[in-house]
Write a protein that holds these residues in place. Structure first.
Motif, PDB file in Angstrom:
ATOM      1  N   TRP A 255       0.846  -1.188   0.000  1.00 38.57           N
ATOM      2  CA  TRP A 255       0.000   0.000   0.000  1.00 38.57           C
ATOM      3  C   TRP A 255       0.887   1.246   0.000  1.00 38.57           C
ATOM      4  N   THR A 256       0.775   2.066  -1.014  1.00 33.13           N
ATOM      5  CA  THR A 256       1.600   3.263  -1.101  1.00 33.13           C
ATOM      6  C   THR A 256       0.924   4.439  -0.391  1.00 33.13           C
ATOM      7  N   VAL A 257       1.744   5.402  -0.017  1.00 34.67           N
ATOM      8  CA  VAL A 257       1.235   6.592   0.658  1.00 34.67           C
ATOM      9  C   VAL A 257       0.221   7.315  -0.230  1.00 34.67           C
ATOM     10  N   ALA A 258       0.553   7.505  -1.495  1.00 33.21           N
ATOM     11  CA  ALA A 258      -0.334   8.236  -2.403  1.00 33.21           C
ATOM     12  C   ALA A 258      -1.651   7.494  -2.603  1.00 33.21           C
ATOM     13  N   TRP A 259      -1.579   6.186  -2.804  1.00 28.29           N
ATOM     14  CA  TRP A 259      -2.794   5.404  -3.052  1.00 28.29           C
ATOM     15  C   TRP A 259      -3.725   5.428  -1.852  1.00 28.29           C
ATOM     16  N   MET A 260      -3.165   5.337  -0.655  1.00 23.10           N
ATOM     17  CA  MET A 260      -4.000   5.370   0.546  1.00 23.10           C
ATOM     18  C   MET A 260      -4.752   6.690   0.662  1.00 23.10           C
ATOM     19  N   GLY A 261      -4.060   7.796   0.347  1.00 22.70           N
ATOM     20  CA  GLY A 261      -4.723   9.091   0.397  1.00 22.70           C
ATOM     21  C   GLY A 261      -5.809   9.232  -0.651  1.00 22.70           C
ATOM     22  N   GLU A 262      -5.548   8.695  -1.840  1.00 20.50           N
ATOM     23  CA  GLU A 262      -6.546   8.751  -2.909  1.00 20.50           C
ATOM     24  C   GLU A 262      -7.786   7.937  -2.551  1.00 20.50           C
ATOM     25  N   GLN A 263      -7.572   6.796  -1.949  1.00 22.21           N
ATOM     26  CA  GLN A 263      -8.684   5.906  -1.626  1.00 22.21           C
ATOM     27  C   GLN A 263      -9.468   6.352  -0.399  1.00 22.21           C
ATOM     28  N   GLY A 264      -8.739   6.809   0.612  1.00 21.42           N
ATOM     29  CA  GLY A 264      -9.391   7.040   1.898  1.00 21.42           C
ATOM     30  C   GLY A 264      -9.424   8.463   2.386  1.00 21.42           C
ATOM     31  N   GLY A 265      -8.816   9.418   1.639  1.00 20.85           N
ATOM     32  CA  GLY A 265      -8.848  10.800   2.077  1.00 20.85           C
ATOM     33  C   GLY A 265      -7.588  11.211   2.825  1.00 20.85           C
ATOM     34  N   GLY A 266      -7.545  12.503   3.158  1.00 16.71           N
ATOM     35  CA  GLY A 266      -6.347  13.073   3.747  1.00 16.71           C
ATOM     36  C   GLY A 266      -5.947  12.493   5.078  1.00 16.71           C
ATOM     37  N   SER A 267      -6.907  11.979   5.845  1.00 12.49           N
ATOM     38  CA  SER A 267      -6.584  11.414   7.160  1.00 12.49           C
ATOM     39  C   SER A 267      -6.701   9.895   7.191  1.00 12.49           C
ATOM     40  N   ALA A 268      -6.741   9.276   6.012  1.00 17.73           N
ATOM     41  CA  ALA A 268      -6.840   7.811   5.955  1.00 17.73           C
ATOM     42  C   ALA A 268      -5.627   7.136   6.578  1.00 17.73           C
ATOM     43  N   HIS A 269      -4.508   7.867   6.656  1.00 19.73           N
ATOM     44  CA  HIS A 269      -3.301   7.258   7.214  1.00 19.73           C
ATOM     45  C   HIS A 269      -3.397   7.011   8.712  1.00 19.73           C
ATOM     46  N   GLU A 270      -4.487   7.442   9.348  1.00 23.91           N
ATOM     47  CA  GLU A 270      -4.712   7.051  10.731  1.00 23.91           C
ATOM     48  C   GLU A 270      -4.882   5.540  10.860  1.00 23.91           C
ATOM     49  N   VAL A 271      -5.182   4.843   9.752  1.00 20.68           N
ATOM     50  CA  VAL A 271      -5.290   3.387   9.823  1.00 20.68           C
ATOM     51  C   VAL A 271      -3.943   2.756  10.153  1.00 20.68           C
ATOM     52  N   ARG A 272      -2.866   3.515  10.086  1.00 20.58           N
ATOM     53  CA  ARG A 272      -1.565   3.009  10.515  1.00 20.58           C
ATOM     54  C   ARG A 272      -1.610   2.549  11.972  1.00 20.58           C
ATOM     55  N   THR A 273      -2.454   3.193  12.775  1.00 18.93           N
ATOM     56  CA  THR A 273      -2.567   2.771  14.170  1.00 18.93           C
ATOM     57  C   THR A 273      -3.179   1.371  14.271  1.00 18.93           C
ATOM     58  N   TRP A 274      -4.176   1.089  13.428  1.00 20.30           N
ATOM     59  CA  TRP A 274      -4.790  -0.239  13.403  1.00 20.30           C
ATOM     60  C   TRP A 274      -3.770  -1.283  12.943  1.00 20.30           C
ATOM     61  N   ILE A 275      -2.999  -0.935  11.909  1.00 22.26           N
ATOM     62  CA  ILE A 275      -2.013  -1.867  11.379  1.00 22.26           C
ATOM     63  C   ILE A 275      -0.939  -2.149  12.425  1.00 22.26           C
ATOM     64  N   ALA A 276      -0.480  -1.108  13.111  1.00 24.39           N
ATOM     65  CA  ALA A 276       0.533  -1.290  14.146  1.00 24.39           C
ATOM     66  C   ALA A 276       0.017  -2.168  15.281  1.00 24.39           C
ATOM     67  N   ALA A 277      -1.210  -1.922  15.718  1.00 26.70           N
ATOM     68  CA  ALA A 277      -1.768  -2.696  16.822  1.00 26.70           C
ATOM     69  C   ALA A 277      -1.894  -4.172  16.460  1.00 26.70           C
ATOM     70  N   HIS A 278      -2.306  -4.466  15.235  1.00 25.80           N
ATOM     71  CA  HIS A 278      -2.462  -5.860  14.837  1.00 25.80           C
ATOM     72  C   HIS A 278      -1.117  -6.520  14.540  1.00 25.80           C
ATOM     73  N   ALA A 279      -0.138  -5.741  14.072  1.00 23.57           N
ATOM     74  CA  ALA A 279       1.206  -6.290  13.911  1.00 23.57           C
ATOM     75  C   ALA A 279       1.791  -6.635  15.278  1.00 23.57           C
ATOM     76  N   ALA A 280       1.514  -5.803  16.284  1.00 22.34           N
ATOM     77  CA  ALA A 280       1.972  -6.095  17.641  1.00 22.34           C
ATOM     78  C   ALA A 280       1.302  -7.363  18.163  1.00 22.34           C
ATOM     79  N   LEU A 281       0.000  -7.497  17.913  1.00 21.18           N
ATOM     80  CA  LEU A 281      -0.709  -8.702  18.337  1.00 21.18           C
ATOM     81  C   LEU A 281      -0.149  -9.939  17.646  1.00 21.18           C
ATOM     82  N   ALA A 282       0.089  -9.841  16.351  1.00 19.45           N
ATOM     83  CA  ALA A 282       0.570 -10.984  15.574  1.00 19.45           C
ATOM     84  C   ALA A 282       1.967 -11.428  15.989  1.00 19.45           C
TER      85      ALA A 282
END
Length: 312
Positions: A255-282
């Motif tokens: 997932w690229t930075v530009a694509w995430m913004g195009e798909q989800g908007g300017g603050s879509a990168h907050e999903v990084r917190t979800w990804i980090a939390a699940h990577a920690a769990l995994a």
């Protein structure tokens, strides 16, 4: 180590520009389920990954992520203000562990946090000082942003370091899914705005009130269809949730930075917190997602999600 995770969207517009009653009822039911899940797990430590909205971190120094050994909340948008009950010993141990694993990490001895941290603590535990917590800031707004692969590596390192604490650890990812709220941008900003974004000058109560009212009005305009903000993207949001549910974390590496913004908007990168939390769990092994809720809520300018997961 027994580990679990909660993904929880936040919004400054909750309680200020709410959706119809039937939508609120569905959200409330999902959050009540998450509370039960957390109560049954009975965490001894919460590692909370959350963003900031130019209340604690500014362009004078903008790290990709930062762990706090002490933190206090500013109380924006009616969220709680005051000190968080940070477990300083656990925070320092996690910081040492992450660095020993070769992942760079900034540490704050006095972090300022906003509703992105306060809301999940209030929602899940009834207050910002009810449970030992290690706050971890993950930049999801201020460009330039690094590749998602670094978030995966960081989350994994936090999870592996947490495994050495011998505690029941709950990892929480706090952030909107797709959303494009009126967050200021440094590039091209007027001098006064640019100075505030760089220096972090505290607004007066009157300035803060005016800024918050602008966000509330933006939510009303968005819900009424009279806004140019990027639309909520349920397809993209559910793609994210599908990958999380299936333990397909490696998929985020493409997932690229530009694509995430195009798909989800300017603050879509907050999903990084979800990804980090699940990577920690995994990092503790395979996990299962035990509950999943999603709703597009224009009144909150957010694709709103609630998930619970635990190791198996």
């Amino acid at each position: 180590m027994k580990a679990a995770a909660v993904g929880l969207s936040h919004s400054p517009l909750i309680g200020k520009n709410d959706p119809p009653a039937e939508v609120l009822a569905r959200v409330d039911a999902a959050i009540a389920g998450a509370r039960r899940f957390v109560a049954e797990f009975a965490p001894e430590l919460v590692v909370l990954f959350a963003p900031d909205h130019y209340n604690g971190f500014f362009y004078r120094e903008m790290p990709p992520f930062c762990l706090a050994t002490e933190a206090h909340a500013v109380g924006d948008f009616g969220s709680a203000a005051g000190p968080l009950s940070v477990d300083g010993e656990a925070a320092r141990a996690l910081a040492r562990g992450v660095l020993d694993l070769g992942v760079d990490l900034t540490v704050s001895a006095r972090m300022t946090v906003d509703h992105g941290f306060a809301q999940p603590l209030e929602v899940l535990f009834g207050g910002i000082d009810r449970v030992p917590v290690v706050p971890v800031f993950v930049n999801g707004v201020a460009t330039p942003l690094g590749p998602v692969s670094r978030i995966l590596a960081f989350g994994d390192a936090v999870g592996r370091a947490a495994a050495g604490l011998g505690k029941r650890v709950l990892f929480v990812g706090s952030g909107g899914l797709s959303h494009d709220p009126p967050v200021p941008v440094l590039e091209g900003a007027p001098p006064r705005v640019a100075d505030a974004l760089i220096e972090g000058r505290r607004p007066t109560p009157e300035q803060r009130a005016r800024g918050e009212e602008r966000v509330v009005q933006a939510g009303r305009d968005y819900a009424a269809g009279s806004s140019r903000m990027i639309p909520i993207n349920p397809e993209w949001d559910n793609l994210l949730l599908d990958h999380l549910a299936k333990n397909e974390l490696a998929a985020f590496g493409s997932w690229t930075v530009a694509w995430m913004g195009e798909q989800g908007g300017g603050s879509a990168h907050e999903v990084r917190t979800w990804i980090a939390a699940h990577a920690a769990l995994a990092a503790s092994g395979p996990y299962e997602m035990t509950a999943r809720f999603y709703e597009a809520i224009p009144e909150w300018i957010a694709g709103f999600g609630v998930t619970t997961s635990r190791t198996v």
